[in-house]
Design a protein around this motif. Structure first.
Motif, PDB file in Angstrom:
ATOM      1  N   ALA A 234      -1.680  22.190  -2.933  1.00 46.20           N
ATOM      2  CA  ALA A 234      -2.768  23.111  -2.597  1.00 46.20           C
ATOM      3  C   ALA A 234      -3.993  22.831  -3.456  1.00 46.20           C
ATOM      4  O   ALA A 234      -3.888  22.273  -4.556  1.00 46.20           O
ATOM      5  CB  ALA A 234      -2.315  24.551  -2.792  1.00 46.20           C
ATOM      6  N   TYR A 235      -5.148  23.287  -2.955  1.00 40.66           N
ATOM      7  CA  TYR A 235      -6.425  23.032  -3.625  1.00 40.66           C
ATOM      8  C   TYR A 235      -7.174  24.342  -3.871  1.00 40.66           C
ATOM      9  O   TYR A 235      -6.991  25.311  -3.146  1.00 40.66           O
ATOM     10  CB  TYR A 235      -7.261  22.074  -2.790  1.00 40.66           C
ATOM     11  CG  TYR A 235      -6.646  20.693  -2.743  1.00 40.66           C
ATOM     12  CD1 TYR A 235      -7.012  19.725  -3.670  1.00 40.66           C
ATOM     13  CD2 TYR A 235      -5.654  20.372  -1.810  1.00 40.66           C
ATOM     14  CE1 TYR A 235      -6.429  18.473  -3.667  1.00 40.66           C
ATOM     15  CE2 TYR A 235      -5.055  19.122  -1.788  1.00 40.66           C
ATOM     16  CZ  TYR A 235      -5.457  18.172  -2.728  1.00 40.66           C
ATOM     17  OH  TYR A 235      -4.862  16.929  -2.722  1.00 40.66           O
ATOM     18  N   GLY A 236      -8.010  24.313  -4.902  1.00 42.34           N
ATOM     19  CA  GLY A 236      -8.729  25.520  -5.318  1.00 42.34           C
ATOM     20  C   GLY A 236      -7.962  26.318  -6.336  1.00 42.34           C
ATOM     21  O   GLY A 236      -8.108  27.541  -6.424  1.00 42.34           O
ATOM     22  N   LYS A 237      -7.153  25.642  -7.144  1.00 44.21           N
ATOM     23  CA  LYS A 237      -6.282  26.325  -8.106  1.00 44.21           C
ATOM     24  C   LYS A 237      -7.098  26.734  -9.334  1.00 44.21           C
ATOM     25  O   LYS A 237      -7.602  25.889 -10.062  1.00 44.21           O
ATOM     26  CB  LYS A 237      -5.124  25.401  -8.503  1.00 44.21           C
ATOM     27  CG  LYS A 237      -4.252  24.975  -7.330  1.00 44.21           C
ATOM     28  CD  LYS A 237      -3.078  24.101  -7.738  1.00 44.21           C
ATOM     29  CE  LYS A 237      -3.484  22.718  -8.212  1.00 44.21           C
ATOM     30  NZ  LYS A 237      -4.073  21.882  -7.128  1.00 44.21           N
ATOM     31  N   ARG A 238      -7.196  28.036  -9.564  1.00 39.63           N
ATOM     32  CA  ARG A 238      -7.934  28.583 -10.704  1.00 39.63           C
ATOM     33  C   ARG A 238      -7.003  29.469 -11.518  1.00 39.63           C
ATOM     34  O   ARG A 238      -5.995  29.966 -11.014  1.00 39.63           O
ATOM     35  CB  ARG A 238      -9.118  29.439 -10.224  1.00 39.63           C
ATOM     36  CG  ARG A 238     -10.119  28.729  -9.318  1.00 39.63           C
ATOM     37  CD  ARG A 238     -10.940  27.681 -10.045  1.00 39.63           C
ATOM     38  NE  ARG A 238     -11.626  28.177 -11.227  1.00 39.63           N
ATOM     39  CZ  ARG A 238     -12.833  28.765 -11.189  1.00 39.63           C
ATOM     40  NH1 ARG A 238     -13.467  28.934 -10.038  1.00 39.63           N
ATOM     41  NH2 ARG A 238     -13.400  29.172 -12.313  1.00 39.63           N
ATOM     42  N   ASN A 239      -7.340  29.666 -12.786  1.00 39.96           N
ATOM     43  CA  ASN A 239      -6.601  30.579 -13.666  1.00 39.96           C
ATOM     44  C   ASN A 239      -5.106  30.281 -13.683  1.00 39.96           C
ATOM     45  O   ASN A 239      -4.267  31.180 -13.616  1.00 39.96           O
ATOM     46  CB  ASN A 239      -6.846  32.030 -13.240  1.00 39.96           C
ATOM     47  CG  ASN A 239      -8.319  32.383 -13.234  1.00 39.96           C
ATOM     48  OD1 ASN A 239      -9.040  32.100 -14.182  1.00 39.96           O
ATOM     49  ND2 ASN A 239      -8.777  32.978 -12.136  1.00 39.96           N
ATOM     50  N   GLN A 240      -4.775  29.020 -13.801  1.00 39.71           N
ATOM     51  CA  GLN A 240      -3.367  28.632 -13.839  1.00 39.71           C
ATOM     52  C   GLN A 240      -2.781  28.956 -15.217  1.00 39.71           C
ATOM     53  O   GLN A 240      -3.389  28.650 -16.246  1.00 39.71           O
ATOM     54  CB  GLN A 240      -3.217  27.142 -13.550  1.00 39.71           C
ATOM     55  CG  GLN A 240      -3.778  26.736 -12.196  1.00 39.71           C
ATOM     56  CD  GLN A 240      -3.403  25.326 -11.821  1.00 39.71           C
ATOM     57  OE1 GLN A 240      -2.334  25.093 -11.266  1.00 39.71           O
ATOM     58  NE2 GLN A 240      -4.279  24.361 -12.114  1.00 39.71           N
ATOM     59  N   PRO A 241      -1.598  29.560 -15.252  1.00 41.85           N
ATOM     60  CA  PRO A 241      -1.050  29.990 -16.541  1.00 41.85           C
ATOM     61  C   PRO A 241      -0.715  28.850 -17.484  1.00 41.85           C
ATOM     62  O   PRO A 241      -0.763  29.021 -18.703  1.00 41.85           O
ATOM     63  CB  PRO A 241       0.209  30.776 -16.151  1.00 41.85           C
ATOM     64  CG  PRO A 241       0.570  30.282 -14.782  1.00 41.85           C
ATOM     65  CD  PRO A 241      -0.723  29.951 -14.114  1.00 41.85           C
ATOM     66  N   ASN A 242      -0.370  27.680 -16.922  1.00 41.90           N
ATOM     67  CA  ASN A 242       0.097  26.589 -17.776  1.00 41.90           C
ATOM     68  C   ASN A 242      -0.779  25.344 -17.710  1.00 41.90           C
ATOM     69  O   ASN A 242      -0.385  24.281 -18.205  1.00 41.90           O
ATOM     70  CB  ASN A 242       1.543  26.216 -17.396  1.00 41.90           C
ATOM     71  CG  ASN A 242       2.504  27.365 -17.580  1.00 41.90           C
ATOM     72  OD1 ASN A 242       2.491  28.029 -18.615  1.00 41.90           O
ATOM     73  ND2 ASN A 242       3.321  27.621 -16.571  1.00 41.90           N
ATOM     74  N   ASP A 245      -8.064  24.843 -14.822  1.00 44.41           N
ATOM     75  CA  ASP A 245      -8.519  24.972 -13.441  1.00 44.41           C
ATOM     76  C   ASP A 245      -8.558  23.599 -12.767  1.00 44.41           C
ATOM     77  O   ASP A 245      -8.973  22.606 -13.371  1.00 44.41           O
ATOM     78  CB  ASP A 245      -9.926  25.569 -13.394  1.00 44.41           C
ATOM     79  CG  ASP A 245      -9.955  27.039 -13.773  1.00 44.41           C
ATOM     80  OD1 ASP A 245      -8.878  27.630 -13.971  1.00 44.41           O
ATOM     81  OD2 ASP A 245     -11.071  27.587 -13.875  1.00 44.41           O
ATOM     82  N   PHE A 246      -8.120  23.588 -11.515  1.00 44.88           N
ATOM     83  CA  PHE A 246      -8.181  22.413 -10.644  1.00 44.88           C
ATOM     84  C   PHE A 246      -7.230  21.280 -11.061  1.00 44.88           C
ATOM     85  O   PHE A 246      -7.311  20.177 -10.510  1.00 44.88           O
ATOM     86  CB  PHE A 246      -9.609  21.861 -10.529  1.00 44.88           C
ATOM     87  CG  PHE A 246     -10.615  22.912 -10.167  1.00 44.88           C
ATOM     88  CD1 PHE A 246     -10.569  23.539  -8.935  1.00 44.88           C
ATOM     89  CD2 PHE A 246     -11.586  23.296 -11.081  1.00 44.88           C
ATOM     90  CE1 PHE A 246     -11.484  24.527  -8.605  1.00 44.88           C
ATOM     91  CE2 PHE A 246     -12.506  24.282 -10.762  1.00 44.88           C
ATOM     92  CZ  PHE A 246     -12.452  24.898  -9.519  1.00 44.88           C
TER      93      PHE A 246
END
Length: 257
Positions: A234-242, A245-246
């Motif tokens: 998937a694309y547009g990944k923001r605020n990832q815990p680990n 961004d992106f």
């Protein structure tokens, strides 16, 4: 839209080759990855073209993000741009570098252009149709449709030239894949889409702008890119815990397996 993306990629490629032939000035980012004057000039060309043609569609571009410029993409279509994918290839004067432009809708790459200016070739896809054409003198030649091949008894893998990992090689061994080739940049996705190889496992770090355009072409050609859990990348990944961004998780891109 696709014609504008193609035109932007060709213009950026022309600027890249001018600097390539003259000799680039190289600096290094905080993560030690190289960046050149070609990256910045190509990105400016693409951003100007996209802003003129599509002023309401935000753009996530590699060098702009590195400088802290990240537009709001929540609930929107957006472009992902890598103005010079394979900067190490470029610096080492290996021709496997590309210009990548992709359109993302609802987390899915629905259109993409990958232009390899030193190889004088462009790949593009939208609406489930993938194609390839030669480029001579800044002009696109005759387009030809491309598609993934059915995987035979001895699949051929592609791996990263600069960012290979022990986990990638272990994955190949576990799946009995002995034939593999090291290729730079997003050309790996394009080779899968052309039916010249079967699988590209990537068990090392990538960013969304590295993969989106090639992924769009691969999916349109009948292939897929999945994460380890089996869902599509998937694309547009923001605020990832680990991760940042992106940033992408590990994935496997493949043709008709």
């Amino acid at each position: 839209m696709l014609e504008i993306l193609e035109r932007s990629a060709i213009a950026a490629g022309r600027a890249i080759m001018e600097i390539y032939n003259a000799g680039p000035a190289v600096t290094y980012k905080a993560d030690t990855s190289p960046v050149t004057d070609a990256d910045h000039r190509a990105e400016r060309i693409i951003l100007d073209e996209l802003a003129t043609a599509f002023p309401d569609i935000p753009v996530i571009a590699e060098e702009a993000v590195a400088a802290g410029h990240v537009p709001n993409i929540a609930g929107k279509r957006f472009f992902l741009v890598d103005p010079l994918d394979g900067t190490k290839e470029f610096v080492e004067r290996n021709d496997h570098f590309t210009v990548n432009i992709a359109l993302i809708e609802n987390g899915i790459p629905v259109a993409g252009v990958v232009h390899a200016p030193a190889l004088r070739v462009i790949h593009a896809a939208s609406r489930g149709m993938a194609r390839k054409a030669p480029v001579e003198g800044g002009q696109i030649g005759s387009w030809q449709p491309i598609g993934c091949r059915p995987c035979g008894g001895r699949p051929v893998a592609l791996i990263s030239r600069w960012h290979n990992s022990a986990e990638t090689l272990a994955h190949l061994a576990e799946n009995g894949i002995n034939d593999y080739e090291a290729v730079g940049s997003s050309l790996k996705f394009c080779l899968l889409a052309e039916g010249k190889a079967d699988i590209y496992p990537r068990f090392s770090r990538t960013m969304e702008w590295d993969t989106a355009a090639g992924d769009a072409i691969l999916r349109a050609a009948g292939g897929e890119t999945i994460v380890i859990e089996g869902s599509p990348l998937a694309y547009g990944k923001r605020n990832q815990p680990n991760d940042s961004d992106f940033a992408n998780p590990w994935f496997v891109a493949r043709g008709r397996m």
